[in-house]
Design a protein around this motif. Structure first.
Motif, PDB file in Angstrom:
ATOM      1  N   PRO A 156      14.155   7.114   5.394  1.00  0.00           N
ATOM      2  CA  PRO A 156      13.088   7.870   6.065  1.00  0.00           C
ATOM      3  C   PRO A 156      11.691   7.442   5.635  1.00  0.00           C
ATOM      4  O   PRO A 156      10.757   7.448   6.449  1.00  0.00           O
ATOM      5  N   ALA A 157      11.525   7.074   4.357  1.00  0.00           N
ATOM      6  CA  ALA A 157      10.220   6.614   3.887  1.00  0.00           C
ATOM      7  C   ALA A 157       9.798   5.342   4.612  1.00  0.00           C
ATOM      8  O   ALA A 157       8.640   5.201   5.045  1.00  0.00           O
ATOM      9  N   GLN A 173       9.538  -4.709   5.384  1.00  0.00           N
ATOM     10  CA  GLN A 173       9.396  -3.407   4.744  1.00  0.00           C
ATOM     11  C   GLN A 173      10.482  -3.188   3.679  1.00  0.00           C
ATOM     12  O   GLN A 173      10.192  -2.787   2.548  1.00  0.00           O
ATOM     13  N   ALA A 174      11.730  -3.471   4.050  1.00  0.00           N
ATOM     14  CA  ALA A 174      12.830  -3.288   3.102  1.00  0.00           C
ATOM     15  C   ALA A 174      12.738  -4.289   1.953  1.00  0.00           C
ATOM     16  O   ALA A 174      13.030  -3.950   0.797  1.00  0.00           O
ATOM     17  N   TYR A 175      12.301  -5.492   2.250  1.00  0.00           N
ATOM     18  CA  TYR A 175      12.216  -6.526   1.208  1.00  0.00           C
ATOM     19  C   TYR A 175      11.147  -6.188   0.174  1.00  0.00           C
ATOM     20  O   TYR A 175      11.366  -6.304  -1.032  1.00  0.00           O
ATOM     21  N   VAL A 176       9.996  -5.749   0.628  1.00  0.00           N
ATOM     22  CA  VAL A 176       8.876  -5.484  -0.279  1.00  0.00           C
ATOM     23  C   VAL A 176       9.053  -4.152  -1.005  1.00  0.00           C
ATOM     24  O   VAL A 176       8.809  -4.051  -2.217  1.00  0.00           O
ATOM     25  N   MET A 177       9.500  -3.121  -0.306  1.00  0.00           N
ATOM     26  CA  MET A 177       9.472  -1.770  -0.853  1.00  0.00           C
ATOM     27  C   MET A 177      10.725  -1.389  -1.631  1.00  0.00           C
ATOM     28  O   MET A 177      10.640  -0.641  -2.612  1.00  0.00           O
ATOM     29  N   THR A 178      11.897  -1.863  -1.212  1.00  0.00           N
ATOM     30  CA  THR A 178      13.131  -1.386  -1.846  1.00  0.00           C
ATOM     31  C   THR A 178      14.114  -2.496  -2.204  1.00  0.00           C
ATOM     32  O   THR A 178      15.090  -2.225  -2.899  1.00  0.00           O
ATOM     33  N   LEU A 196       0.825  -1.202   0.000  1.00  0.00           N
ATOM     34  CA  LEU A 196       0.000   0.000   0.000  1.00  0.00           C
ATOM     35  C   LEU A 196       0.864   1.259   0.000  1.00  0.00           C
ATOM     36  O   LEU A 196       0.644   2.181  -0.803  1.00  0.00           O
ATOM     37  N   TRP A 197       1.861   1.299   0.890  1.00  0.00           N
ATOM     38  CA  TRP A 197       2.729   2.475   0.965  1.00  0.00           C
ATOM     39  C   TRP A 197       3.649   2.576  -0.243  1.00  0.00           C
ATOM     40  O   TRP A 197       4.112   3.670  -0.593  1.00  0.00           O
ATOM     41  N   LEU A 198       3.907   1.469  -0.896  1.00  0.00           N
ATOM     42  CA  LEU A 198       4.675   1.505  -2.137  1.00  0.00           C
ATOM     43  C   LEU A 198       3.947   2.350  -3.183  1.00  0.00           C
ATOM     44  O   LEU A 198       4.571   3.141  -3.905  1.00  0.00           O
ATOM     45  N   TRP A 223      10.824   9.042  -3.271  1.00  0.00           N
ATOM     46  CA  TRP A 223      10.967   8.462  -1.939  1.00  0.00           C
ATOM     47  C   TRP A 223      11.800   7.182  -1.924  1.00  0.00           C
ATOM     48  O   TRP A 223      12.732   7.065  -1.128  1.00  0.00           O
ATOM     49  N   LEU A 224      11.462   6.236  -2.748  1.00  0.00           N
ATOM     50  CA  LEU A 224      12.074   4.914  -2.649  1.00  0.00           C
ATOM     51  C   LEU A 224      13.230   4.692  -3.613  1.00  0.00           C
ATOM     52  O   LEU A 224      13.860   3.638  -3.581  1.00  0.00           O
TER      53      LEU A 224
END
Length: 309
Positions: free
Chosen positions: A173-174, A246-251, A138-140, A164-165
């Motif tokens: 920070p994101a 969070q790090a795995y999914v988003m970045t 969702l935040w992605l 952001w990403l």
């Protein structure tokens, strides 16, 4: 020998034949599945990983004993390890103090006698019971550079959008902002429970003495809430050091390793590169860090945690 053991056996039979003994047996039978589960699925893997941390193992071949080579390589020859330590520390310092302060302020607000307070508490707690993977997705979308809602809000206020990403500066920070939002509800509930456990007599006596709201907060609420604050801080530090999803999914640890945390690095070494011995050493280094910080917190809490005024 028999003269000594016979009375002991008699006492054992007497205990087992009593109601207390039968209740104890029933209790042990009931908790036996949990004990077996802890032994098989927790204790055994923990001990096995300790052994593997002293070996070179790729899941396919036989583990080869190499003593402390993994730990020496980790601490002296692997620059990426220290990058992940720095990133993890950055994440911990970004989430724990900010999340704790925000949770305390919101708990105070939600502890007031206002309309629909139960609805507001539920809204704040909903992210906690949601999947962190789903929330990360969702935040992605919210952080999307061109049409994400966060950048649209910034543009509507006259600011430029942020990548952001994909920015080394803004990626961590994101993730920190998203993680604070995700865990806020749990800490709010804990703080509300602590606030409701403070006797109102203290506030009434302070009012009689002419104390204002700020003096009550500093001299009554903060000291009597310090055990709860200590609990929240301790759990928050432990959980923050284990950030992964969070790090795995988003970045995926990027950009340029800017969000690669120690647990994400452990995952890469173990399940992408199949360096299971090295990954096990990483896990135990993280274990030592968390235990050391937790013991320090327990030692230091004697200076600021108050269980009574």
């Amino acid at each position: 020998m028999s003269a000594v053991t016979t009375p002991a056996r008699g006492r054992v039979r007497e205990f087992l034949g009593s109601n207390r003994g039968r209740e104890a047996i029933e209790a042990y039978i009931l908790i036996l599945p949990t004990i077996l589960g802890l032994i098989v699925f927790t204790a055994s893997p923990v001990l096995a990983s300790l052994y593997y941390s002293f070996t070179r193992w790729n899941l396919l071949s036989t583990p080869k004993w190499q003593a402390f080579d993994n730990y020496i390589e980790l601490l002296t020859e692997d620059p990426l390890f220290w990058i992940t330590i720095k990133n993890t520390g950055y994440y911990v310092l970004g989430t724990v103090p900010t999340g704790t302060v925000l949770a305390l302020l919101l708990a105070i607000a939600l502890n007031q006698k206002i309309r629909f307070v139960a609805v507001f508490r539920t809204i704040y707690f909903l992210p906690v019971v949601s999947s962190v993977v789903a929330i990360s997705v969702l935040w992605l979308w919210l952080y999307q550079s061109d049409f994400g809602l966060v950048n649209e809000l910034l543009r509507s206020l006259g600011f430029r959008g942020v990548r952001w990403l994909s920015s080394v500066t803004w990626a961590m920070p994101a993730i920190i902002i998203m993680s604070i939002w995700h865990g806020l509800g749990y800490n709010i509930v804990i703080f509300i429970a602590g606030l409701q456990g403070i006797p109102q007599d203290y506030y009434e006596a302070a009012t009689v003495d002419g104390a204002n709201a700020w003096h009550k907060f500093i001299n009554i609420t903060i000291p009597l809430l310090s055990p709860v604050t200590f609990f929240v801080l301790t759990l928050s530090v432990i959980n923050s050091f284990q950030v992964f999803a969070q790090a795995y999914v988003m970045t995926r640890g990027g950009p340029v390793n800017a969000t690669k945390t120690i647990v994400y690095y452990l995952f890469q070494q173990g399940f992408e590169n199949f360096h299971m011995g090295y990954a096990s050493a990483l896990a135990y280094v993280l274990f030592v860090i968390i235990v050391s910080l937790t013991l320090f917190q327990f030692w230091f809490q004697r200076r600021w945690v108050h269980y009574e005024l």
